[in-house]
Enzyme design. Structure first.
Site, PDB file in Angstrom:
ATOM      1  N   GLY A  10       0.771  -1.239   0.000  1.00  0.00           N
ATOM      2  CA  GLY A  10       0.000   0.000   0.000  1.00  0.00           C
ATOM      3  C   GLY A  10       0.800   1.286   0.000  1.00  0.00           C
ATOM      4  O   GLY A  10       0.242   2.353   0.276  1.00  0.00           O
ATOM      5  N   VAL A  13      -0.686   4.020  -2.415  1.00  0.00           N
ATOM      6  CA  VAL A  13      -1.948   4.596  -1.936  1.00  0.00           C
ATOM      7  C   VAL A  13      -1.703   5.488  -0.721  1.00  0.00           C
ATOM      8  O   VAL A  13      -2.311   6.550  -0.586  1.00  0.00           O
ATOM      9  CB  VAL A  13      -2.975   3.484  -1.622  1.00  0.00           C
ATOM     10  CG1 VAL A  13      -4.245   4.069  -1.024  1.00  0.00           C
ATOM     11  CG2 VAL A  13      -3.312   2.709  -2.890  1.00  0.00           C
ATOM     12  N   LYS A  33       9.287   9.329  -7.686  1.00  0.00           N
ATOM     13  CA  LYS A  33       9.509   7.884  -7.697  1.00  0.00           C
ATOM     14  C   LYS A  33      10.882   7.641  -8.308  1.00  0.00           C
ATOM     15  O   LYS A  33      11.072   7.763  -9.528  1.00  0.00           O
ATOM     16  CB  LYS A  33       8.430   7.174  -8.529  1.00  0.00           C
ATOM     17  CG  LYS A  33       8.554   5.650  -8.547  1.00  0.00           C
ATOM     18  CD  LYS A  33       8.087   5.029  -7.241  1.00  0.00           C
ATOM     19  CE  LYS A  33       8.092   3.509  -7.322  1.00  0.00           C
ATOM     20  NZ  LYS A  33       7.590   2.888  -6.084  1.00  0.00           N
ATOM     21  N   GLY A 109       9.643  -1.283  -2.691  1.00  0.00           N
ATOM     22  CA  GLY A 109       9.717  -2.359  -1.710  1.00  0.00           C
ATOM     23  C   GLY A 109      10.098  -1.826  -0.342  1.00  0.00           C
ATOM     24  O   GLY A 109       9.608  -0.792   0.107  1.00  0.00           O
ATOM     25  N   PRO A 197      -8.095   2.437   4.635  1.00  0.00           N
ATOM     26  CA  PRO A 197      -9.011   1.312   4.418  1.00  0.00           C
ATOM     27  C   PRO A 197      -8.663   0.539   3.148  1.00  0.00           C
ATOM     28  O   PRO A 197      -8.247   1.124   2.144  1.00  0.00           O
ATOM     29  CB  PRO A 197     -10.378   2.007   4.270  1.00  0.00           C
ATOM     30  CG  PRO A 197     -10.215   3.333   4.939  1.00  0.00           C
ATOM     31  CD  PRO A 197      -8.796   3.735   4.703  1.00  0.00           C
TER      32      PRO A 197
END
Length: 235
Positions: A10, A13, A33, A109, A197
């Site tokens: 996650g 997100v 990134k 990772g 969530p």
């Protein structure tokens, strides 16, 4: 810096949620990134997910892309492509910081995944930047050990750990997940700063942006309370 205790837990997100919450708080945000793996040249990567979920106001930058879903140095070697060094990551983040209030650097990772032939990791880039690291952890069984190890690796290197966010909180959490809410801060000596969530990444972008501040604690520009969350999910 945003690092996970492993892969597919996650991070993207969480990065998107932090970006959305910061934007809602009136900050300008960039998402970097350093190395995207497992994605073809014309496929959307993690920064595209962040832009979709958090909004087009987010500036995004990807430094390198490798087709195979492997550690960046391995993926680069197999594709005969250049690796990315900590100095390149730090310089890109510094450039973005000149025009943004917040720069989020999403790793690949876990914290100690190798980025280049010399064995440098996201931790080396964090050291060059003097940047705090947010740890993303899974909710269930096994997360205590991996989160404690990540926190220990940060402390051993003299790096600042900001806290822990649960990357995917189940709709019907089992006993291990509920116990981990109290145990994660205890074993890692880090505060719990949010819980995203499960399947939040599948929300419509407008719904994601509206909900994101409620998933994250105040240090991440949100309104989430660990005390209230523990009361809602007793062990």
């Amino acid at each position: 810096m945003i690092s996970g205790t492993g892969t597919e837990i996650g991070k993207t997100v969480v990065t998107s949620a932090v970006a959305a919450a910061a934007l809602a708080a009136g900050l300008s945000v960039a998402v970097l990134k350093p190395a995207q793996t497992g994605v073809g040249p014309d496929e959307p990567g993690d920064v595209a997910v962040a832009a979709r979920l958090a909004g087009s106001a987010v500036t995004t930058l990807e430094l390198a892309r490798y087709p195979e879903p492997l550690a960046p140095d391995t993926a680069a070697r197999r594709a005969s492509l250049p690796t990315v060094s900590p100095a390149e990551i730090a310089e890109a983040a510094r450039r973005l910081s000149l025009s943004h209030d917040l720069v989020l650097v999403e790793g690949a990772g876990g914290l100690l995944v190798r980025f280049d032939e010399a064995g440098h990791t996201l931790a080396d880039a964090a050291r060059l930047l003097g940047a705090p690291t947010l740890v993303v952890a899974p909710a269930g069984l096994g997360t205590l050990n991996s989160t404690a190890l990540t926190a220990e690796a940060l402390r051993t290197r003299g790096l600042v750990a900001l806290g822990v966010v649960i990357g995917s909180w189940p709709a019907d959490p089992g006993l291990a997940a509920r116990c981990n809410l109290a145990d994660l801060p205890a074993v890692s000596a880090l505060p719990l700063l949010g819980a995203i969530p499960e399947r939040s990444g599948a929300l419509a972008p407008a719904a994601f942006r509206t909900a994101a501040p409620g998933w994250l604690a105040r240090p991440l520009h949100g309104t989430w309370s660990d005390h209230s969350f523990l009361k809602a999910w007793p062990a």
